[in-house]
Design a protein around this motif. Structure first.
Motif: not given
Length: 71
Positions: A1-28
């Motif tokens: 399932m592809k999710l749109y994630v909006g209103n992010l800080s301009f300092d956010t990096i891909e690893n931050d999102l990977q770590d956040l979403f991995e709490q809920f399952g596999q991030v591909t």
């Protein structure tokens, strides 16, 4: 399932999102959208979860929550 994630800080990096979403399952895949000219984040991304159930769990848990100073 592809999710749109909006209103992010301009300092956010891909690893931050990977770590956040991995709490809920596999991030591909994590695709942080950047400005072509400057290379800076544009404040949104797409996160692909392993299944629809994992994606829905992430939506239910994170919708409207603060992450790195932004909701």
């Amino acid at each position: 399932m592809k999710l749109y994630v909006g209103n992010l800080s301009f300092d956010t990096i891909e690893n931050d999102l990977q770590d956040l979403f991995e709490q809920f399952g596999q991030v591909t895949d994590v695709g942080l959208i950047t400005d072509r000219a400057t290379g800076r984040s544009r404040g949104f991304a797409f996160v692909t979860m392993g299944s629809a159930e994992e994606g829905q769990a992430a939506i239910d848990a994170l919708e409207g929550k603060e992450f790195q100073g932004r909701k």
